[in-house]
Design an enzyme around this catalytic site. Structure first.
Site, PDB file in Angstrom:
ATOM      1  N   ARG A  23      49.980  37.733  37.895  1.00  0.00           N
ATOM      2  CA  ARG A  23      49.040  37.591  36.630  1.00  0.00           C
ATOM      3  C   ARG A  23      50.008  38.056  35.367  1.00  0.00           C
ATOM      4  O   ARG A  23      50.832  38.964  35.456  1.00  0.00           O
ATOM      5  CB  ARG A  23      47.894  38.477  36.737  1.00  0.00           C
ATOM      6  CG  ARG A  23      47.185  38.642  35.387  1.00  0.00           C
ATOM      7  CD  ARG A  23      45.902  39.455  35.484  1.00  0.00           C
ATOM      8  NE  ARG A  23      45.955  40.885  36.012  1.00  0.00           N
ATOM      9  CZ  ARG A  23      44.861  41.356  36.516  1.00  0.00           C
ATOM     10  NH1 ARG A  23      43.658  40.852  36.351  1.00  0.00           N
ATOM     11  NH2 ARG A  23      45.085  42.621  36.896  1.00  0.00           N
TER      12      ARG A  23
ATOM     13  N   ARG B 236      43.514  50.780  43.441  1.00  0.00           N
ATOM     14  CA  ARG B 236      42.378  50.046  42.855  1.00  0.00           C
ATOM     15  C   ARG B 236      41.358  49.683  44.031  1.00  0.00           C
ATOM     16  O   ARG B 236      40.165  49.822  43.649  1.00  0.00           O
ATOM     17  CB  ARG B 236      42.725  49.082  41.806  1.00  0.00           C
ATOM     18  CG  ARG B 236      43.315  49.852  40.652  1.00  0.00           C
ATOM     19  CD  ARG B 236      44.285  48.945  39.871  1.00  0.00           C
ATOM     20  NE  ARG B 236      43.791  47.550  39.687  1.00  0.00           N
ATOM     21  CZ  ARG B 236      44.470  46.419  38.986  1.00  0.00           C
ATOM     22  NH1 ARG B 236      45.960  46.574  38.893  1.00  0.00           N
ATOM     23  NH2 ARG B 236      44.176  45.511  38.710  1.00  0.00           N
TER      24      ARG B 236
ATOM     25  N   ARG C 195      50.497  43.711  33.171  1.00  0.00           N
ATOM     26  CA  ARG C 195      49.748  45.019  32.936  1.00  0.00           C
ATOM     27  C   ARG C 195      50.730  46.111  33.809  1.00  0.00           C
ATOM     28  O   ARG C 195      50.959  45.913  34.831  1.00  0.00           O
ATOM     29  CB  ARG C 195      48.380  45.042  33.584  1.00  0.00           C
ATOM     30  CG  ARG C 195      47.304  44.588  32.289  1.00  0.00           C
ATOM     31  CD  ARG C 195      46.093  44.282  33.089  1.00  0.00           C
ATOM     32  NE  ARG C 195      45.360  45.096  33.914  1.00  0.00           N
ATOM     33  CZ  ARG C 195      44.282  45.135  34.482  1.00  0.00           C
ATOM     34  NH1 ARG C 195      43.678  43.925  34.223  1.00  0.00           N
ATOM     35  NH2 ARG C 195      44.055  45.909  35.651  1.00  0.00           N
TER      36      ARG C 195
ATOM     37  N   ARG D 107      30.783  50.595  37.704  1.00  0.00           N
ATOM     38  CA  ARG D 107      31.851  50.835  38.753  1.00  0.00           C
ATOM     39  C   ARG D 107      31.382  52.033  39.787  1.00  0.00           C
ATOM     40  O   ARG D 107      32.242  52.365  40.566  1.00  0.00           O
ATOM     41  CB  ARG D 107      33.086  50.828  38.143  1.00  0.00           C
ATOM     42  CG  ARG D 107      34.135  49.805  38.288  1.00  0.00           C
ATOM     43  CD  ARG D 107      35.393  50.213  37.453  1.00  0.00           C
ATOM     44  NE  ARG D 107      36.621  49.671  38.078  1.00  0.00           N
ATOM     45  CZ  ARG D 107      37.097  48.551  37.342  1.00  0.00           C
ATOM     46  NH1 ARG D 107      36.391  47.977  36.406  1.00  0.00           N
ATOM     47  NH2 ARG D 107      38.365  48.168  37.867  1.00  0.00           N
TER      48      ARG D 107
ATOM     49  N   LYS E 152      37.125  38.360  37.725  1.00  0.00           N
ATOM     50  CA  LYS E 152      35.977  38.436  36.722  1.00  0.00           C
ATOM     51  C   LYS E 152      36.657  38.056  35.440  1.00  0.00           C
ATOM     52  O   LYS E 152      36.074  37.538  34.315  1.00  0.00           O
ATOM     53  CB  LYS E 152      35.872  40.074  36.685  1.00  0.00           C
ATOM     54  CG  LYS E 152      35.299  40.802  38.146  1.00  0.00           C
ATOM     55  CD  LYS E 152      34.956  42.030  38.147  1.00  0.00           C
ATOM     56  CE  LYS E 152      36.362  42.979  37.758  1.00  0.00           C
ATOM     57  NZ  LYS E 152      37.396  43.037  38.804  1.00  0.00           N
TER      58      LYS E 152
HETATM   59  P1  AP5 Z   1      41.597  38.068  36.666  1.00  0.00           P
HETATM   60  O1  AP5 Z   1      40.384  37.131  36.358  1.00  0.00           O
HETATM   61  O2  AP5 Z   1      42.384  38.710  35.822  1.00  0.00           O
HETATM   62  O3  AP5 Z   1      40.991  39.320  37.924  1.00  0.00           O
HETATM   63  P2  AP5 Z   1      39.857  40.546  37.512  1.00  0.00           P
HETATM   64  O4  AP5 Z   1      38.680  40.506  38.520  1.00  0.00           O
HETATM   65  O5  AP5 Z   1      39.518  40.253  35.964  1.00  0.00           O
HETATM   66  O6  AP5 Z   1      40.681  41.649  37.863  1.00  0.00           O
HETATM   67  P3  AP5 Z   1      41.349  42.992  37.037  1.00  0.00           P
HETATM   68  O7  AP5 Z   1      42.677  43.350  37.790  1.00  0.00           O
HETATM   69  O8  AP5 Z   1      41.417  42.871  35.975  1.00  0.00           O
HETATM   70  O9  AP5 Z   1      40.317  43.925  37.817  1.00  0.00           O
HETATM   71  P4  AP5 Z   1      40.177  45.360  37.697  1.00  0.00           P
HETATM   72  O10 AP5 Z   1      38.839  45.857  38.074  1.00  0.00           O
HETATM   73  O11 AP5 Z   1      41.048  46.166  38.654  1.00  0.00           O
HETATM   74  O12 AP5 Z   1      40.805  45.771  36.326  1.00  0.00           O
HETATM   75  P5  AP5 Z   1      39.974  46.407  35.037  1.00  0.00           P
HETATM   76  O13 AP5 Z   1      40.828  45.908  33.781  1.00  0.00           O
HETATM   77  O14 AP5 Z   1      38.636  46.052  35.175  1.00  0.00           O
HETATM   78  O15 AP5 Z   1      42.286  37.376  37.883  1.00  0.00           O
HETATM   79  C1  AP5 Z   1      43.416  37.878  38.570  1.00  0.00           C
HETATM   80  C2  AP5 Z   1      44.783  36.707  38.540  1.00  0.00           C
HETATM   81  O16 AP5 Z   1      44.255  35.908  39.536  1.00  0.00           O
HETATM   82  C3  AP5 Z   1      44.743  36.025  37.308  1.00  0.00           C
HETATM   83  O17 AP5 Z   1      46.152  35.933  37.064  1.00  0.00           O
HETATM   84  C4  AP5 Z   1      44.111  34.647  37.463  1.00  0.00           C
HETATM   85  O18 AP5 Z   1      44.944  33.726  36.693  1.00  0.00           O
HETATM   86  C5  AP5 Z   1      44.105  34.530  38.832  1.00  0.00           C
HETATM   87  N1  AP5 Z   1      42.957  33.661  39.473  1.00  0.00           N
HETATM   88  C6  AP5 Z   1      41.812  34.350  38.967  1.00  0.00           C
HETATM   89  N2  AP5 Z   1      40.853  33.303  39.798  1.00  0.00           N
HETATM   90  C7  AP5 Z   1      41.432  32.724  40.537  1.00  0.00           C
HETATM   91  C8  AP5 Z   1      41.075  31.757  41.730  1.00  0.00           C
HETATM   92  N3  AP5 Z   1      39.814  31.574  41.787  1.00  0.00           N
HETATM   93  N4  AP5 Z   1      42.117  31.238  42.432  1.00  0.00           N
HETATM   94  C9  AP5 Z   1      43.433  31.591  42.008  1.00  0.00           C
HETATM   95  N5  AP5 Z   1      43.807  32.356  41.057  1.00  0.00           N
HETATM   96  C10 AP5 Z   1      42.905  32.826  40.461  1.00  0.00           C
HETATM   97  O19 AP5 Z   1      40.241  48.012  35.032  1.00  0.00           O
HETATM   98  C11 AP5 Z   1      41.527  48.541  35.004  1.00  0.00           C
HETATM   99  C12 AP5 Z   1      41.371  49.866  34.956  1.00  0.00           C
HETATM  100  O20 AP5 Z   1      40.639  50.524  34.156  1.00  0.00           O
HETATM  101  C13 AP5 Z   1      40.789  50.668  36.488  1.00  0.00           C
HETATM  102  O21 AP5 Z   1      41.782  50.657  37.548  1.00  0.00           O
HETATM  103  C14 AP5 Z   1      40.154  52.131  35.957  1.00  0.00           C
HETATM  104  O22 AP5 Z   1      41.369  52.855  35.814  1.00  0.00           O
HETATM  105  C15 AP5 Z   1      39.751  51.613  34.387  1.00  0.00           C
HETATM  106  N6  AP5 Z   1      38.483  51.134  34.145  1.00  0.00           N
HETATM  107  C16 AP5 Z   1      37.956  49.902  33.899  1.00  0.00           C
HETATM  108  N7  AP5 Z   1      36.680  49.891  33.887  1.00  0.00           N
HETATM  109  C17 AP5 Z   1      36.188  51.195  34.290  1.00  0.00           C
HETATM  110  C18 AP5 Z   1      34.895  51.613  34.635  1.00  0.00           C
HETATM  111  N8  AP5 Z   1      33.920  50.845  34.459  1.00  0.00           N
HETATM  112  N9  AP5 Z   1      34.768  52.704  35.123  1.00  0.00           N
HETATM  113  C19 AP5 Z   1      35.835  53.569  35.132  1.00  0.00           C
HETATM  114  N10 AP5 Z   1      37.163  53.041  34.885  1.00  0.00           N
HETATM  115  C20 AP5 Z   1      37.231  51.657  34.587  1.00  0.00           C
HETATM  116 MG    MG Z   2      39.923  41.877  34.461  1.00  0.00          MG
END
Ligand code: AP5
Ligand code: MG
Ligand code: ZN
Length: 214
Positions: free
Chosen positions: A127, A172, A161, A88, A13
């Site tokens: 990452r 997660r 992170r 979410r 994402k």
């Molecule tokens: P990346 O693009 O960073 O993945 P992502 O989908 O953004 O994954 P996240 O880990 O950020 O998602 P998340 O939902 O767990 O975390 P968030 O910050 O939203 O890609 C990952 C890696 O893979 C990178 O190194 C990239 O280079 C590589 N990659 C990407 N695409 C690739 C491909 N096609 N092929 C190979 N490699 C690839 O949330 C964190 C925390 O915040 C949550 O756990 C929760 O506690 C809280 N939170 C956030 N939003 C909410 C909400 N709406 N409600 C409640 N709590 C929330």
């Molecule tokens: Mg992300």
């Protein structure tokens, strides 16, 4: 254009949002990034959210929805929004509909990044991001062009992170399956879900998304 990027942790994402920001001048609204900024600044929201995030659980619907509301209020009406990691839960999906209406916007697409969960732990544990500009990288899949130097800003400092460890990632993923995946049928009924193969390489995923956005 207003789109949701939906997919489990590590689906890509944030990676795809960054490209859409560069190519189309859209704005990324990542509740994860907003919460990490709040934790860093030790705001009241950040102090509340930190332990929850470290466990890999979801922060309250009210907190994240207020963050989104404030971002939408600060945006120009013509700038497209990419919702990254929001909504979410079913409650957040309902609130988002209200917020979009309030800010005179409509949802164009929900882009589901379809990925194989087994690959996600490797993506997440590899990452890292630039400590200065936030550009995202991966030990195996997305190294900077010059090792140790950010492509975007030239910084040589990177960070990882605290929730990117295997145990937290499993929590997660469970949260995603239990609380986030159930919002898809509601969007499917509205005919706005577009599924993309998130296991393809980063450029191929970007091309699929470009094709959807036309
Ligand atoms: P990346 O693009 O960073 O993945 P992502 O989908 O953004 O994954 P996240 O880990 O950020 O998602 P998340 O939902 O767990 O975390 P968030 O910050 O939203 O890609 C990952 C890696 O893979 C990178 O190194 C990239 O280079 C590589 N990659 C990407 N695409 C690739 C491909 N096609 N092929 C190979 N490699 C690839 O949330 C964190 C925390 O915040 C949550 O756990 C929760 O506690 C809280 N939170 C956030 N939003 C909410 C909400 N709406 N409600 C409640 N709590 C929330
Ligand atoms: Mg992300
Ligand atoms: Zn940088």
């Amino acid at each position: 254009m207003n789109i949701i990027l939906l997919g489990p942790p590590g689906a890509g994402k944030g990676t795809q949002s960054a490209r859409l920001v560069d190519h189309y001048g859209m704005r990324q609204l990542s509740t994860g990034d907003m919460l990490r900024a709040a934790v860093k600044a030790q705001t009241p929201v950040g102090l509340k959210a930190k332990a929850v995030m470290d466990r890999g659980e979801l922060v309250s619907d009210e907190i994240v929805s207020e963050l989104i509301d404030a971002e939408l209020a600060a945006m120009g009406p013509d700038t497209g929004a990419i919702f990254d990691g929001y909504p979410r839960t079913e409650a957040q999906a309902e609130i988002l509909d209200q917020l979009l209406e309030k800010h005179g916007r409509a949802l164009d697409h929900v882009i589901e990044l379809d990925v194989d969960e087994d690959a996600l732990v490797e993506r997440i544990t590899g990452r890292f991001t630039c400590a200065n500009c936030g550009a995202g990288y991966h030990d195996t899949f997305q190294q900077p062009t010059v090792e140790g130097v950010c492509d975007k800003c030239g910084s040589t400092e990177f960070k990882r992170r605290p929730d990117d460890n295997e145990e937290t990632v499993r929590t997660r993923m469970q949260e995603y399956r239990a609380k986030t995946a159930p919002i898809l049928p509601g969007y499917e009924a509205r005919g706005i879900v577009r599924r993309v193969d998130g296991m393809a390489d980063i450029d191929a995923v970007a091309a699929s998304i470009d094709a959807i956005l036309g």
